[in-house]
Design an enzyme around this catalytic site. Sequence first.
Site, PDB file in Angstrom:
ATOM      1  N   GLU A 171       0.716  -1.221  -0.258  1.00 13.09           N
ATOM      2  CA  GLU A 171      -0.385   0.163  -0.197  1.00 13.09           C
ATOM      3  C   GLU A 171       0.648   1.213  -0.125  1.00 13.09           C
ATOM      4  O   GLU A 171       0.803   2.443  -0.895  1.00 13.09           O
ATOM      5  CB  GLU A 171      -0.895   0.170   0.835  1.00 13.09           C
ATOM      6  CG  GLU A 171      -1.706  -1.003   0.418  1.00 13.09           C
ATOM      7  CD  GLU A 171      -2.892  -1.034  -0.344  1.00 13.09           C
ATOM      8  OE1 GLU A 171      -3.059   0.211  -0.486  1.00 13.09           O
ATOM      9  OE2 GLU A 171      -3.702  -1.797  -0.191  1.00 13.09           O
TER      10      GLU A 171
ATOM     11  N   TYR B 233      -6.018   6.606   3.946  1.00 14.73           N
ATOM     12  CA  TYR B 233      -5.770   5.301   2.472  1.00 14.73           C
ATOM     13  C   TYR B 233      -5.387   4.466   3.610  1.00 14.73           C
ATOM     14  O   TYR B 233      -6.444   3.049   3.467  1.00 14.73           O
ATOM     15  CB  TYR B 233      -5.604   6.263   1.830  1.00 14.73           C
ATOM     16  CG  TYR B 233      -5.897   4.793   0.726  1.00 14.73           C
ATOM     17  CD1 TYR B 233      -6.306   4.433   0.138  1.00 14.73           C
ATOM     18  CD2 TYR B 233      -4.749   4.028   0.560  1.00 14.73           C
ATOM     19  CE1 TYR B 233      -6.179   2.962  -0.325  1.00 14.73           C
ATOM     20  CE2 TYR B 233      -4.371   3.640   0.249  1.00 14.73           C
ATOM     21  CZ  TYR B 233      -5.620   2.283  -0.819  1.00 14.73           C
ATOM     22  OH  TYR B 233      -5.215   1.530  -0.846  1.00 14.73           O
TER      23      TYR B 233
ATOM     24  N   ASP C 108     -10.314   5.968  -2.118  1.00 11.67           N
ATOM     25  CA  ASP C 108      -8.177   6.136  -3.226  1.00 11.67           C
ATOM     26  C   ASP C 108      -8.924   6.527  -4.925  1.00 11.67           C
ATOM     27  O   ASP C 108     -10.189   7.326  -4.564  1.00 11.67           O
ATOM     28  CB  ASP C 108      -7.618   4.916  -3.476  1.00 11.67           C
ATOM     29  CG  ASP C 108      -7.943   4.332  -4.401  1.00 11.67           C
ATOM     30  OD1 ASP C 108      -9.001   4.108  -4.331  1.00 11.67           O
ATOM     31  OD2 ASP C 108      -6.968   3.556  -5.470  1.00 11.67           O
TER      32      ASP C 108
END
Length: 364
Positions: free
Chosen positions: A50, A133, A151
């Site tokens: 991520e 996020y 996102d």
Amino acid sequence: MMQHTDNAADAARRLLSWYDRHHRDLPWRISPPMARDGVVADPYHIWLSEVMLQQTTVQAVKPYFHKFLTLWPKVTDLASADTEEVMKAWAGLGYYARARNLKKCAEAVARDHGGVFPDTEEGLKALPGIGDYTAAAVSAIAFNRQSAVLDGNVERVISRLYAIETPLPSAKPEMRALVARMTPADRPGDFAQGMMDLGATICTPKRPACALCPLNADCLALKMADPETFPRKAAKKDKPLRVGAAFVASGPDGAVYLRKRAETGLLGGMTEVPGTAWTSRIDGDNTIEAQPFAAAWEPCGTITHVFTHFELRLSVYRANVAIRDKSGNGWWEPLASLEAQALPTVMKKAIAQAIPHAFKAGTN
DNA sequence: AACGCGGGGAG
DNA sequence: CTCCCAGCGTT
């Protein structure tokens, strides 16, 4: 009488069904059949992917993801790694503050959490480099929590689904609330990944494949207008031009003179060749002052590089010196190990302009 | 809320 | 060329 159905919950079901059939196979992902069996991804893998995926494409991330897991299989390995080695491994991926925060985050997990990632959004968001996020994504994907993941992909999907007229970034709270309402208690991680896959493959920025979309029956943008015009966005500013000079010195054995940039700011903590400041216009005096040492500097052309908020044109100078100058803060790096240094792309371009054979094609 | 911060692929 | 990508930290 017609049974009342929750549109959002029904849309979520169709999205998950689509994800089961059309999900992408990614290195850090647990496939839907396994996920439904209760198999969860390694939080370290999800977190690492991520962070790398922040403003970065899947294709660009893949080789770096494998490289990092090979070098540092566990978060505790990364925590005890040398920061300079982490910067070298990250070189070329961009947004280098991510690498510095990645290391700090690993250290915090090892030191403050016994090497185990926090399993809540709040706990995750307290860590360096983890914002709204990433906290929600790790919480949903690695810990199966009902977190609202928003996102760039999901922003596009939601903005079209509800034909949101508010421009970004003002519309983010509104979008987050809609995603939260839509996120199911069952399989929230797969739902989040499904929404992102949908945005990446069907609900694309240009020419979306609405005929194939599992949500096309609900999509207000498709029904009322042109989906491609969503999301609305504030106008962006134009990029100014900056110019400068770079000096590539070769020693008697071919070694190149390098130095380290400041820890913060543009390309913070990365390696560079000496050069002038990058300014709006050429300054001849600076070009003299910025030379790391006296040598027969000769111009060998210019290179151009585009950053997020400006375009850079660098005049490159080279010199072959008989004796290694040791007066400055830099060092002489052998040609053979140049590729393994923490050199951002603009610096590799400058070196390649002066020494065309400096980097072998296909490496890194 | 606005800005600084990389690099590359798609159209 | 332009757009935008599984955004975050600072001011």
